[in-house]
Design an enzyme around this catalytic site. Structure first.
Site, short mmCIF file in Angstrom:
data_model
loop_
_atom_site.label_atom_id
_atom_site.label_comp_id
_atom_site.label_asym_id
_atom_site.label_seq_id
_atom_site.Cartn_x
_atom_site.Cartn_y
_atom_site.Cartn_z
N ASP A 1 7.18 1.31 -34.25
CA ASP A 1 7.43 1.26 -32.82
C ASP A 1 8.79 1.81 -32.43
O ASP A 1 9.18 1.75 -31.27
CB ASP A 1 7.28 -0.17 -32.29
CG ASP A 1 8.07 -1.18 -33.09
OD1 ASP A 1 8.93 -0.76 -33.89
OD2 ASP A 1 7.84 -2.39 -32.91
N GLY A 2 9.54 2.35 -33.40
CA GLY A 2 10.76 3.07 -33.08
C GLY A 2 11.97 2.23 -32.74
O GLY A 2 12.95 2.74 -32.21
N GLY B 1 7.67 -13.24 -47.89
CA GLY B 1 6.51 -12.36 -47.95
C GLY B 1 6.07 -12.11 -49.37
O GLY B 1 6.67 -12.60 -50.32
N GLY C 1 16.20 0.87 -35.90
CA GLY C 1 17.63 1.13 -35.81
C GLY C 1 18.27 0.42 -34.64
O GLY C 1 19.40 -0.08 -34.74
N HIS D 1 0.83 -1.20 0.00
CA HIS D 1 0.00 0.00 0.00
C HIS D 1 0.87 1.25 0.00
O HIS D 1 0.35 2.35 0.15
CB HIS D 1 -0.91 0.03 1.24
CG HIS D 1 -1.74 -1.19 1.40
ND1 HIS D 1 -2.17 -1.63 2.64
CD2 HIS D 1 -2.21 -2.07 0.50
CE1 HIS D 1 -2.87 -2.75 2.48
NE2 HIS D 1 -2.90 -3.03 1.19
N ASP E 1 9.78 5.03 -45.17
CA ASP E 1 9.67 3.71 -44.56
C ASP E 1 11.05 3.33 -44.02
O ASP E 1 12.07 3.47 -44.71
CB ASP E 1 9.21 2.67 -45.58
CG ASP E 1 9.18 1.28 -44.98
OD1 ASP E 1 8.29 1.01 -44.16
OD2 ASP E 1 10.07 0.48 -45.33
N ALA E 2 11.10 2.84 -42.79
CA ALA E 2 12.38 2.53 -42.15
C ALA E 2 13.10 1.39 -42.87
O ALA E 2 14.33 1.44 -43.05
CB ALA E 2 12.16 2.17 -40.69
#
Length: 610
Positions: free
Chosen positions: A429-430, A514, A433, A246, A584-585
């Protein structure tokens, strides 16, 4: 909370009362209707979400097991304040609790609720009431037990006192009950399922809690919705050692250390207290306090496990997760219980509840059916289809002179880490890199000061990315570099025609995973035009060096084209038109990779007239 939606928010209380006006609502980034009705609304949601585990009773502050055997058995119950979810109603279920009394946020249930929980759990064999050592709980349980006895229900109680920080060992009776209660419920619930008597269930509950020690570390305060502000404060960069659930203060405030330092500190408080010694078998429970990411709990658990192993203490059972929380407090509670043969058996026994599921040793040992395996067509076959017959150049750049290519790629991606993540953060979502740099850097470390020729380096890069990068980029770029390396095998020279096959191999690797096409706002928008322009340059009679320049320019145009595209594949596709207007990354990192390779090969190609 976005108050523009308040007109649609209606209280879901049983009495159907409307929610409070916006003027009366605390300004918090929390999800609620009426701040005073959070408990009622939360209990209602839990019942609707888990009707196969818990069901309502006539008392809205009491829930019970949905499934019972119908046989006479000892009822095991508890009760406590809300805000510690999944405790307390989260441990009602098979092999655990039969019913639970529910209090307001951080407040004891009423005596009436405890009494009703006792009545719901009673099948004629008596009731074991196992609860934490708090004044309100003690008083209300005492009154409820007295009334239950008068109603002909035999009730025995055990009070949990596992928090080592709340009082010295010489005054253990004053200690709080915290997450160690879960292990007490587990032991008693399993023993009751075995058909034990009330005295036997109470005995094992006492043994469980007597052999259990806990301590909590708090990193941030928490806010009760109805109050609208934190109950206490913890300075950024510090930790409250021994904090209560608490927000009760602990034994000290210290500078926040590394996970291993926190684990060592917690064990230094716990292990000498029983004491735990070399050769002991233990159960470890590590609970977040509500806002601690689960991955951080696993980081902490790994350090706890390592330190226990160093001390010769064997972890027989382990439970990790948000098991006994404190609203949105950051931090963790560590609980360690010494097990004997009986407790070992009971910890392994089957259990099913919202907060804890245990399949049991028998089920775990059962032979599992063979699961289907997801497979992808080998890149080698795809590359052969894409490139045609094996081509072996007679001249060009000696492969022995290509050792600088992969180190240059590693350097380029690592330096672009923040830039690539910034681009990704605009519609993703960053982490593009961050993850790319991690995978490439690991490859660079593995290659060391004497990197191999380009083929071996590309294979190493492929392995590093597929093993070290999650999400889609790991397998995609892993296949990219694997496909690029295949035509290089068993050749001594690299020329334009062979490099064209390498590019075809890279594209085949991407396509194997893909169905992205040009215009979908992916790395294919960079790669495919670059491959096509390289081929066109060669077909037009351009040199290897000139074709590399054409590839670089096409890659850059392809990358820049993604600014005006709407993502049709991947996470950003959910944004629709909002994905337009930014790079686009993946297309950006692909351009960087192709341009770096071109830069490293242009001078050797010119030198050797490849």
């Amino acid at each position: 909370m976005d108050h523009s939606f308040e007109h649609a928010a209606q209280s879901s209380h049983a009495d159907g009362a409307a929610s409070q006006s916006s003027a009366a609502r605390p300004k918090l980034d929390r999800i609620f209707n009426d701040p005073d009705g959070v408990v009622e609304d939360g209990v209602r949601g839990a019942l609707l979400a888990h009707p196969d585990i818990i069901v309502e009773t006539a008392n809205p502050r009491v829930v019970k097991r949905a499934r019972t055997t119908g046989r006479r058995k000892v009822g095991v119950i508890t009760g406590g304040g809300s805000g510690h979810e999944p405790a307390f109603l989260g441990y009602v279920g098979t092999g655990l609790l039969d019913s639970v009394a529910i209090g307001e946020i951080f407040s004891s249930p009423t005596a009436v609720s405890f009494l009703d929980a006792m009545k719901e759990a009673d099948t004629g064999a008596g009731v074991a009431c196992l609860f934490g050592n708090y004044a309100g709980d003690t008083m209300n349980v005492r009154m409820a037990a007295r009334d239950a006895q008068q109603a002909g229900i035999k009730v025995e109680t055990v009070v949990a006192t596992d928090d080592v920080a709340s009082a010295p060992a010489s005054e253990a009776e004053r200690r709080r009950g915290v997450a160690g209660e879960i292990l007490m419920w587990k032991a008693a619930g399993a023993r009751a399922e075995e058909g034990a008597s009330l005295d036997e269930v109470i005995a094992v509950a006492r043994k469980a809690i007597a052999n259990t020690r806990s301590i909590g570390v708090g990193l941030t305060p928490c806010t009760i919705v109805a109050n609208g502000h934190p109950n206490f404060s913890i300075e950024l960069g510090t930790m409250e050692v021994g904090i209560g659930h608490h927000g009760e203060p602990g034994v000290s405030v210290q500078e926040l250390g590394r996970s291993r330092d926190i684990a060592r500190l917690m064990l230094e408080h716990i292990l000498p207290d029983l004491p735990f010694t070399r050769g002991d078998r233990v159960t470890v429970l590590l609970s977040g306090l509500g806002a601690t990411p689960v991955i951080e709990l696993y980081v902490l658990y790994a350090d706890v496990a390592d330190l226990l192993k160093e001390k010769g203490i064997e972890v027989a059972h382990r439970f990790v997760g948000n098991l006994f929380t404190s609203l949105e407090m950051k931090g963790a509670t560590l609980t360690v219980m010494k097990t004997d043969e009986e407790l070992d058996r009971l910890m392994a026994a089957p259990a099913e509840s919202i907060g804890l599921v245990r399949v049991g040793a028998g089920a775990a040992q059962a032979q599992a059916a063979e699961a289907p395996t997801a497979t992808a067509e080998p890149v080698e076959a795809l590359v052969k289809t894409a490139t045609g017959e094996k081509y072996v150049p007679k001249g060009g750049i000696p492969v022995a002179e290509t050792t600088k290519v992969v180190p240059a790629l590693v350097d380029a991606i690592v330096k672009a880490r923040d830039w690539l993540s910034e681009i990704d953060g605009k519609i993703g979502d960053g982490d593009h890199g961050i993850n790319m740099a991690k995978g490439f850097a690991r490859c660079g470390e593995a290659l060391g000061a004497n990197p191999p020729v380009m083929e071996k380096g590309l294979d190493a890069l492929s392995d590093s990315l597929m093993a070290g990068i999650g999400g889609s980029m790991g397998p995609l770029y892993g296949r990219f570099f694997e496909g690029m390396a295949i035509p290089l095998r068993n050749v001594e020279f690299l020329d334009g025609k062979l490099f064209a096959q390498m590019l075809d191999g890279a594209l085949a690797g991407i396509n194997s995973l893909g169905n992205a096409r040009v215009g979908d706002k992916t790395l294919v928008d960079t790669l495919q035009p670059a491959v096509e322009q390289f081929h066109k340059a060669l077909d037009d009679g351009k040199s290897f060096e000139q074709a590399l320049v054409a590839m670089s320019e096409a890659a850059e145009r392809g990358r820049d084209s993604t600014v005006d595209l709407v993502a049709r594949i991947g996470r950003a596709s959910r944004l629709g038109e909002r994905s337009r207007g930014v790079l686009d990354a993946g297309a950006t990192s692909c351009c960087l990779i192709l341009q770096t390779i071109a830069k490293e090969l242009e001078a050797p190609a010119r030198k050797h007239n490849a």
